[in-house]
Design a protein around this motif. Structure first.
Motif, PDB file in Angstrom:
ATOM      1  N   GLY A  43     -12.088  -9.427  38.488  1.00  7.26           N
ATOM      2  CA  GLY A  43     -12.012  -9.631  39.933  1.00  7.26           C
ATOM      3  C   GLY A  43     -11.600 -11.043  40.301  1.00  7.26           C
ATOM      4  O   GLY A  43     -10.864 -11.258  41.274  1.00  7.26           O
ATOM      5  N   LYS A  44     -12.047 -12.021  39.508  1.00  9.55           N
ATOM      6  CA  LYS A  44     -11.675 -13.411  39.783  1.00  9.55           C
ATOM      7  C   LYS A  44     -10.179 -13.622  39.581  1.00  9.55           C
ATOM      8  O   LYS A  44      -9.527 -14.320  40.352  1.00  9.55           O
ATOM      9  CB  LYS A  44     -12.470 -14.357  38.879  1.00  9.55           C
ATOM     10  N   LEU A  59      -7.858 -11.231  39.791  1.00  9.78           N
ATOM     11  CA  LEU A  59      -7.133 -10.510  40.831  1.00  9.78           C
ATOM     12  C   LEU A  59      -7.156 -11.283  42.148  1.00  9.78           C
ATOM     13  O   LEU A  59      -6.146 -11.327  42.868  1.00  9.78           O
ATOM     14  CB  LEU A  59      -7.753  -9.126  41.022  1.00  9.78           C
ATOM     15  N   LYS A  60      -8.276 -11.895  42.448  1.00 14.22           N
ATOM     16  CA  LYS A  60      -8.361 -12.698  43.675  1.00 14.22           C
ATOM     17  C   LYS A  60      -7.393 -13.870  43.608  1.00 14.22           C
ATOM     18  O   LYS A  60      -6.708 -14.187  44.595  1.00 14.22           O
ATOM     19  CB  LYS A  60      -9.786 -13.202  43.869  1.00 14.22           C
ATOM     20  N   THR A  77     -15.774  -6.004  35.710  1.00 13.49           N
ATOM     21  CA  THR A  77     -15.080  -6.082  37.002  1.00 13.49           C
ATOM     22  C   THR A  77     -15.246  -7.448  37.660  1.00 13.49           C
ATOM     23  O   THR A  77     -14.382  -7.878  38.430  1.00 13.49           O
ATOM     24  CB  THR A  77     -15.595  -4.995  37.959  1.00 13.49           C
ATOM     25  N   CYS A 117      -4.644 -13.948  42.037  1.00 11.63           N
ATOM     26  CA  CYS A 117      -3.267 -13.440  42.104  1.00 11.63           C
ATOM     27  C   CYS A 117      -2.973 -12.695  43.406  1.00 11.63           C
ATOM     28  O   CYS A 117      -1.838 -12.244  43.608  1.00 11.63           O
ATOM     29  CB  CYS A 117      -3.002 -12.506  40.926  1.00 11.63           C
ATOM     30  N   GLY A 118      -3.961 -12.539  44.265  1.00 10.67           N
ATOM     31  CA  GLY A 118      -3.760 -11.806  45.511  1.00 10.67           C
ATOM     32  C   GLY A 118      -3.584 -10.312  45.301  1.00 10.67           C
ATOM     33  O   GLY A 118      -2.846  -9.651  46.034  1.00 10.67           O
ATOM     34  N   VAL A 119      -4.273  -9.765  44.297  1.00  7.44           N
ATOM     35  CA  VAL A 119      -4.169  -8.343  43.970  1.00  7.44           C
ATOM     36  C   VAL A 119      -5.449  -7.628  44.396  1.00  7.44           C
ATOM     37  O   VAL A 119      -6.555  -8.117  44.142  1.00  7.44           O
ATOM     38  CB  VAL A 119      -3.946  -8.144  42.450  1.00  7.44           C
ATOM     39  N   SER A 120      -5.312  -6.474  45.025  1.00 11.21           N
ATOM     40  CA  SER A 120      -6.483  -5.736  45.519  1.00 11.21           C
ATOM     41  C   SER A 120      -6.628  -4.358  44.883  1.00 11.21           C
ATOM     42  O   SER A 120      -7.341  -3.503  45.411  1.00 11.21           O
ATOM     43  CB  SER A 120      -6.391  -5.588  47.042  1.00 11.21           C
ATOM     44  N   THR A 121      -5.986  -4.126  43.768  1.00  9.48           N
ATOM     45  CA  THR A 121      -6.040  -2.824  43.095  1.00  9.48           C
ATOM     46  C   THR A 121      -7.475  -2.482  42.679  1.00  9.48           C
ATOM     47  O   THR A 121      -8.238  -3.358  42.266  1.00  9.48           O
ATOM     48  CB  THR A 121      -5.131  -2.836  41.853  1.00  9.48           C
ATOM     49  N   ARG A 122      -7.803  -1.218  42.758  1.00 13.24           N
ATOM     50  CA  ARG A 122      -9.141  -0.744  42.390  1.00 13.24           C
ATOM     51  C   ARG A 122      -9.365  -0.938  40.892  1.00 13.24           C
ATOM     52  O   ARG A 122      -8.477  -0.728  40.078  1.00 13.24           O
ATOM     53  CB  ARG A 122      -9.274   0.731  42.774  1.00 13.24           C
ATOM     54  N   ARG A 180      -0.632  -5.243  40.437  1.00 13.91           N
ATOM     55  CA  ARG A 180      -0.576  -4.976  41.873  1.00 13.91           C
ATOM     56  C   ARG A 180      -0.143  -3.539  42.162  1.00 13.91           C
ATOM     57  O   ARG A 180      -0.630  -2.912  43.118  1.00 13.91           O
ATOM     58  CB  ARG A 180       0.398  -5.961  42.539  1.00 13.91           C
TER      59      ARG A 180
END
Length: 285
Positions: free
Chosen positions: A54-55, A57-58, A50, A60-65, A40
């Motif tokens: 991306g799955k 991160l979604k 990605t 975990c509620g993370v939006s990092t590039r 995060r």
């Protein structure tokens, strides 16, 4: 004595550097609190795919590039991550498990260390270790050897090279290639205990043990999917003390002295030329 507060430590700004972050190998619930925090707060996440990362991160509620970084990454792409890590935190993840374990990344870590950049590794899931803990094979000594080669000769060469090591051998394998690998193992060591661990941490997790021949027959009738951890137990006393003359006599029933010597050499690690000389003697008796 004051006890450190984990929450206050996680709220501090993340220092610049390269962060190697282990991710789940199947069950997303296995991601660690520390991994989520670093993902995060880092500036960018270098990942194999990605879409896969991306799955996570979604979840975990993370939006990092994210930035793609795999075996085909160029020197320029690697250098850009190194340059960024001098002043910002950069995370490295693989599609699943601990990065660098049969996954891309070692060149990035090496270059970061050479550049004097701090490298931090966050422990977490690893399929090889998870499979080892499930298999019930000796685990006081083990050797991880990555993926077995696709071609039969190369696969046999690797097994011959590692055959007399007194440790459990751990390989990664894919579903479509599993049966062929098991049949090659059966040719070398028909009596050694083998384990196939698959779908690790998922709903249909399985760890099946037996001889390589038994497992080959099982999976020939039930073709598996996905990536697999394939484990081979260490050579036992019987294997290490096999009578080379008995092995040569058995082989000579079907093949020439040269081929018999090559076969026994692969199975025992003994010198091929010496075995050939002995095979010629036995053939003449």
């Amino acid at each position: 004595m004051n006890t450190p507060d984990p929450e206050s430590a996680l709220s501090k700004p993340l220092k610049p550097g390269l962060y190697i972050v282990a991710t789940p190998i199947g069950n997303l619930g296995d991601v660690t609190v520390r991994a989520v925090d670093v993902l995060r707060r880092c500036e960018i996440i270098a990942c194999e795919d990605t879409r896969v990362t991306g799955k996570l991160l979604k979840h975990c509620g993370v939006s990092t590039r994210m930035q793609r970084y795999d075996d085909h990454a160029s020197d320029r792409q690697r250098q850009s991550l190194i340059d960024l890590a001098r002043s910002q935190p950069v995370a490295l993840v693989s599609d699943a498990g601990t990065p660098l374990i049969s996954d891309p990344g070692y060149r990035l870590v090496r270059d970061a260390r050479d550049a004097g950049i701090a490298v931090t590794s966050l422990p977490g899931a690893c399929a090889a270790i998870t499979g080892l803990t499930l298999a019930g094979l000796p685990n006081d000594r083990f050797l991880f050897a990555g993926f077995l080669p696709v071609k039969e000769k190369a696969r046999g060469d690797i097994l011959s090279e590692l055959g007399e090591i007194g440790a459990t051998l751990i390989f990664y394998e894919t579903g479509p290639r599993l049966e062929r690998s098991l049949r090659t193992i059966a040719e070398f060591w028909p009596d050694r205990e083998v384990a196939v661990a698959r779908e690790l941490t998922k709903l249909h997790e399985e760890c099946r043990t037996g001889t390589a021949g038994e497992l080959a027959e099982h999976y020939a009738a039930r073709p598996p999917k996905g990536e697999i951890v394939l484990l081979i137990g260490p050579p036992g006393e019987k294997t290490l003390l096999s009578d080379p003359d008995a092995l040569l006599r058995e082989a000579l029933e079907e093949m020439s002295p040269s081929k018999a010597a090559a076969k026994v050499s692969k199975a025992t690690g003994l010198d091929r030329q010496a075995l050939y000389s002995r095979a010629v003697e036995l053939k003449s008796l």
